[in-house]
Design a protein around this motif. Structure first.
Motif, mmCIF file in Angstrom:
data_model
loop_
_atom_site.group_PDB
_atom_site.id
_atom_site.type_symbol
_atom_site.label_atom_id
_atom_site.label_comp_id
_atom_site.label_asym_id
_atom_site.label_seq_id
_atom_site.Cartn_x
_atom_site.Cartn_y
_atom_site.Cartn_z
ATOM 1 N N SER A 47 23.858 82.252 36.106
ATOM 2 C CA SER A 47 23.836 80.891 35.559
ATOM 3 C C SER A 47 24.551 80.889 34.222
ATOM 4 O O SER A 47 24.413 81.840 33.436
ATOM 5 C CB SER A 47 22.395 80.401 35.389
ATOM 6 N N ASN A 85 14.570 78.379 31.693
ATOM 7 C CA ASN A 85 14.796 79.554 32.529
ATOM 8 C C ASN A 85 14.952 80.783 31.639
ATOM 9 O O ASN A 85 15.801 80.804 30.715
ATOM 10 C CB ASN A 85 16.036 79.376 33.393
ATOM 11 N N ASP A 101 10.032 81.599 34.435
ATOM 12 C CA ASP A 101 10.435 80.287 33.951
ATOM 13 C C ASP A 101 9.218 79.486 33.462
ATOM 14 O O ASP A 101 8.079 79.728 33.872
ATOM 15 C CB ASP A 101 11.123 79.512 35.081
ATOM 16 N N ASP A 118 25.514 76.876 37.839
ATOM 17 C CA ASP A 118 24.762 77.857 38.615
ATOM 18 C C ASP A 118 25.687 78.455 39.670
ATOM 19 O O ASP A 118 26.380 77.719 40.395
ATOM 20 C CB ASP A 118 23.565 77.199 39.298
ATOM 21 N N ASN A 131 18.574 77.803 29.472
ATOM 22 C CA ASN A 131 18.402 79.249 29.622
ATOM 23 C C ASN A 131 17.965 79.841 28.289
ATOM 24 O O ASN A 131 18.611 79.598 27.249
ATOM 25 C CB ASN A 131 19.697 79.905 30.082
#
Length: 806
Positions: free
Chosen positions: A694, A651, A627, A718, A565
């Motif tokens: 997430s 992400n 993404d 997630d 992330n």
């Protein structure tokens, strides 16, 4: 080559004259006294070999006054005129036959010679078909045999039966007889050509007489008897002897004469001689000569053999006699050693008077033999020999055997007492004694260069690859110094990793090594050298073989996939994520560099870059959309290089993301009964998400060593629909289940069911964790292996069903 059949048709040319075939000869006939004209009395018959002949018969000369004529075409001789023929009067005609198609010239044709035809008025005696008869028979002709010797035949002009009689002119009466009506002559007595009372030629007279007191006539019959080889040659004596023949007479000297006789005649009595001993020969006169030098010392001083006489008959016959030739001895033989070379062995630590060997010699003449070293000495170096026995020993003083072998030349001399004046011609012979000094096995093999052995072998090298050649030396001599090599197996080791040639010491691999596997970087080897002594001695050498690396392992990432992330407002140049790959190979084969490629969208590479050595992914450009996916390739520096890839998913998240909040800070200890069934609720814990969907955590694993070693791993959580619950099996245990072997692939085994906990539309999928499984239906287990197995036992687990196959 090839063949072709050719047929040649020969066209006849009229080149052969005719000839008379009338028998018997000479031509004779009888005419009746009152024969009417044109009465046939005789028929001429002629033949011509040519195909196109045309034979005509002619009367050439007539001595009858025209009383007869010849039919030109038929050859019939007929009477002419009506005048009476006179009794016993002979009428003579000369006739011939001509081939009218065989013209010689304008006036002459091919014809027979003139033949005389005798015609007698009234009567005439019988006529034999041949003017005389001759026959040759062998002396072994069988008596009273059905086989005739000869057949005689006479013609009766009065057409009466004829009887035959046989009479001998001289010797031999009664030896033969004749068939009275057949005229067949047979043997009445046995013949013997060698019997002086029997003639070799029989003169006989055969008489043919007509029945009823008619006329008779006679003819000579000669029968010759030939010799048959039915008598073998015979020697005058059954054996012949010759005495006091000097053994040294010149080759080719005549020794004696034999004589054989044969009662047969001609070639059947011609004799040749032969002998059975190649020391001698014999000529056709029976004289025996020596063809080799004689030896009175062999065969008990005499020669005995056979002489054979063979005639030249067919088949040949032979006779034999015995020959004995006695010889006189001379002192002409030298002593003969039993061996030309003696090879005794003596230990290197032998003491005084030790027996070495015994030399043996004999003299065919019967002389005694005396032994010594060359020159007549009884001592040579540290060795002595006994004059009469030939025994060789070490002398009685101090012994020092410092050589591998000693060579001694020994002599044997006869004393000449076998024969008169033999001492004046004494003989000497020599032999060699090679004394080998036997080594004592008191030294073991030594690997002198063992400390310097540094062997290497490349991993993955084929079985039997050479590694190093070891060498051990043994200071002993002979077999005690001969070394054979072997590998010493390590304790608790199954088999040996190396082999060694027992003769050359070449060490080769006995397996394919894997440096990164259980073999490791270094393998210890122990080689043993064993001598051939009795008892044998051993020496060992241990050294290390380095397993050198080859680039046989590709880099391996520590994850199968990276997901990270990234805040949307991350600054350019920030380290986003570090990928890590390892390579089990060594040196450059294990050194890794990284680079980026696009996964699906090539534009993603504009935002990120990777440091080739560290693996850090760095932001190159501000993030401006959702993404991103890139592929990191790890490449080692081996030759040829090996690579591997990993997908990195980045992400992009909002900067305001916050972690979830648990309902309680601490969940107290929860107590449950030990027999609580599987799947029963224990306790409910709750947390609520504030904003984020997430979460990313970092887990650290650290050992307790010193210094401690640790490794980190990223964990991503997630948040999904709260209704996600695992399905529940309808039974906790399936089985045991028994099926027959040899069922076909795809046959049904058992049906298993599971139910969804919350949502009815989430139908569970039944599958296997077995990586070798092929394809399974959703609700029924089927056989998927080509081989057969007996039992399938299913054990229940909260998340999957495990199959154990036995």
């Amino acid at each position: 080559t090839d063949n072709q059949r050719v047929i040649l048709q020969i066209t006849d040319v009229n080149d052969e004259p005719p000839y008379f075939i009338n028998r018997p000869l000479p031509m004779q006939a009888v005419v009746k006294l009152n024969a009417a004209p044109n009465t046939p009395v005789f028929t001429l018959q002629a033949r011509d070999p040519d195909k196109d002949h045309d034979i005509h018969y002619f009367l050439v000369r007539d001595r009858t006054g025209g009383r007869f004529e010849v039919d030109e075409k038929s050859g019939v001789v007929r009477t002419r005129g009506s005048e009476m023929f006179q009794l016993d009067m002979e009428y003579v005609l000369y006739v011939k036959a001509e081939d009218q198609n065989g013209r010689i010239d304008d006036k002459h044709f091919q014809s027979t010679p003139e033949e005389r035809l005798s015609i007698v008025g009234g009567k005439r005696p019988p006529q034999f078909y041949l003017p005389k008869y001759e026959k040759t028979i062998p002396e072994n002709a069988a008596k009273d045999s059905e086989k005739r010797i000869i057949s005689v035949k006479a013609k009766s002009f009065a057409d009466r039966e004829i009887r035959y009689t046989l009479k001998a002119k001289g010797q031999g009466a009664g030896t033969f007889n004749i068939g009275p009506t057949s005229g067949i002559v047979k043997l009445a007595k046995e013949l013997d050509f060698e019997d002086v009372l029997q003639p070799h030629i029989y003169q006989l007279v055969v008489t043919a007489t007509e029945d009823s007191g008619g006329f008779s006539t006679s003819v000579d019959l000669t029968i010759k008897v030939t010799d048959v080889n039915d008598n073998p040659p015979k020697f005058d004596l059954p054996d012949y002897q010759a005495h006091n023949i000097d053994e040294d007479i010149p080759i080719g000297s005549s020794i004696l004469r034999v004589k054989a006789r044969d009662s047969d005649s001609g070639t059947n009595a011609e004799i040749t001689y032969s002998v059975s001993d190649d020391h001698f020969r014999v000529d056709n006169k029976g004289i025996i000569y020596n063809r080799k030098t004689l030896d009175a010392d062999d065969n008990n001083a005499y020669y005995e053999f056979q002489v054979t006489s063979t005639d030249r008959g067919e088949p040949a016959k032979e006779g034999t006699a015995t020959i004995r030739i006695y010889t006189k001895n001379k002192n002409d033989e030298e002593p003969n050693f039993s061996q030309q070379v003696y090879t005794p062995n003596v230990d290197e630590n032998a003491g005084p008077n030790t027996l070495v060997t015994t030399v043996v010699a004999s003299d065919k003449d019967g002389d005694n033999v005396e032994f010594g070293f060359v020159g007549g000495a009884r001592k040579s170096g540290q060795f002595v020999i006994e004059k009469m026995t030939g025994v060789i020993r070490l002398h009685g003083g101090a012994i020092s055997l410092d050589r591998d072998k000693y060579e001694l030349n020994v002599t044997a001399v006869d004393d000449g007492k076998c024969c008169p004046s033999g001492q004046h011609s004494r003989h000497t012979s020599t032999a060699v004694v090679v004394v080998f000094i036997t080594d004592v096995n008191d030294n073991k093999p030594v690997f002198k260069d063992c400390a310097s052995y540094h062997a290497k072998v490349e991993e993955s090298a084929s079985n039997g690859s050479p590694v190093i050649t070891v060498h051990a030396t043994d200071e002993d001599k002979g077999v005690n110094g001969q070394v054979r090599y072997s590998i010493v197996q390590q304790p608790n080791q199954k088999g040996t990793k190396f082999t060694v040639d027992p003769e050359t010491g070449e060490v080769t691999t006995n397996k394919v090594f894997d440096r990164e596997g259980e073999d490791g970087k270094f393998v210890s080897v122990t080689v043993k050298a064993t001598d051939n002594g009795d008892p044998s001695l051993e020496g060992v050498c241990s050294f290390t073989v380095e397993i050198t690396d080859i680039n046989d392992n590709p880099p391996l990432f520590d994850r199968q996939k990276y997901i990270e992330n990234v805040k949307q407002d991350t600054n350019v140049g920030t380290n986003i994520l570090r990928v890590s790959a390892s390579d089990e190979d060594a040196d450059n084969n294990g050194a890794i560099v990284y680079n980026l490629t696009s996964a699906s969208n090539p534009l993603d590479l504009e935002y990120f870059e990777v440091q080739p050595e560290s693996g850090w992914i760095i932001l190159k450009k501000p993030l401006d959309r959702g993404d991103y996916e890139v592929v990191v390739t790890a490449t080692d520096l081996g030759q040829p290089p090996l690579t591997s890839e990993v997908l990195v998913v980045l992400n992009i998240v909002d900067r305001a993301n916050r972690p979830p909040i648990w309902d309680l800070q601490v969940y107290e200890p929860i107590k449950i009964k030990e027999n609580t069934s599987v799947g029963q609720n224990v306790y409910s814990i709750k947390a609520r998400l504030v904003v984020r969907e997430s979460y990313r955590l970092t887990a650290v694993a650290q050992d307790r060593g010193f210094p401690p070693l640790s490794r980190t791993v990223d964990v991503q959580i997630d948040v999904v629909d709260r209704a996600n619950n695992p399905p529940v099996w309808t039974q906790s245990i399936y089985g045991p289940i028994y099926i027959k072997e040899n069922l076909p692939v795809g046959a049904g085994v058992i049906s298993v069911k599971a139910r969804s906990v919350v949502l009815p539309d989430q139908t569970p999928f039944v599958g296997l964790s077995d990586p070798n499984a092929r394809q399974w239906s959703a609700m029924q287990l089927t056989l998927t292996y080509a081989d057969t197995f007996h039992n399938v036992i299913l054990s229940y687990n909260t998340t999957y069903t495990k199959f154990s196959m036995t």
